[in-house]
Design a protein around this motif. Structure first.
Motif: not given
Length: 178
Positions: A81-85, A88-93, A163-165
């Motif tokens: 899926v085309a999104i990563g840290y 800005g997506l948290p690595r810990k997801a 904070s996620v957004i």
């Protein structure tokens, strides 16, 4: 030069103008706006849709992503899926959060993010769900649509929703909806 993995895939954050204003004020240090953002999520949800880049059938015992923090227990299908840290997506997801997918008009199916979130992508165990490249996954969205609400998604990784957004970078398109 930018690599294909850094530019590939659709990433769209849908939010109302009111929620966008709250996030903007929160980024300027307005704690009340951050609290308003979080409390408004049930009536004014925020939705992040991201493109599936590819799918691959793998056997039992397949390690997923860096360090193989997830190993498949049975034959399954994995989706990139085309999104990563890096966006800005948290690595810990990884190994903690869920996404949803639905066929046109069908019910939303919850699917786990597996393995570590990489710089420009993450992996979802889609099992037998008929996910295809080019389709969209909902990272978080509207609980009335069967999607994982942002508040639940953020709680699963130990973060606040605002904070996620706030961490999502400019490569995640903002779409203001009313």
């Amino acid at each position: 030069m930018t690599s294909e993995s850094q530019t590939a895939g659709t990433r769209v954050l849908h939010l109302s103008s009111a929620q966008l204003a709250r996030v903007s004020r929160a980024l300027d240090g307005d704690e009340a706006a951050a609290a308003e953002f979080d409390s408004a999520l049930s009536s004014d949800p925020v939705r992040l849709l991201v493109e599936v880049l590819s799918t691959k059938s793998v056997p039992a015992g397949s390690g997923v992503s860096y360090g193989h923090t997830f190993v498949t227990q049975h034959p399954t299908v994995l989706a990139r899926v085309a999104i990563g840290y890096g966006h800005g997506l948290p690595r810990k997801a990884g190994n903690r959060a869920w996404v949803t997918w639905s066929a046109a008009g069908g019910p939303a199916v919850r699917l786990p993010i597996v393995g570590r979130v990489a710089m420009d992508e993450f992996v979802v165990d889609v099992g037998r769900t008929p996910v295809e490249p080019g389709q969209l996954m909902c990272v978080f969205g509207d609980s009335d649509e069967g999607e994982v609400p942002l508040g639940d998604w953020a709680a699963a990784i130990g973060e606040s929703p605002v904070s996620v957004i706030a961490c999502l970078d400019r490569r995640v398109t903002r779409s203001v909806v009313e």
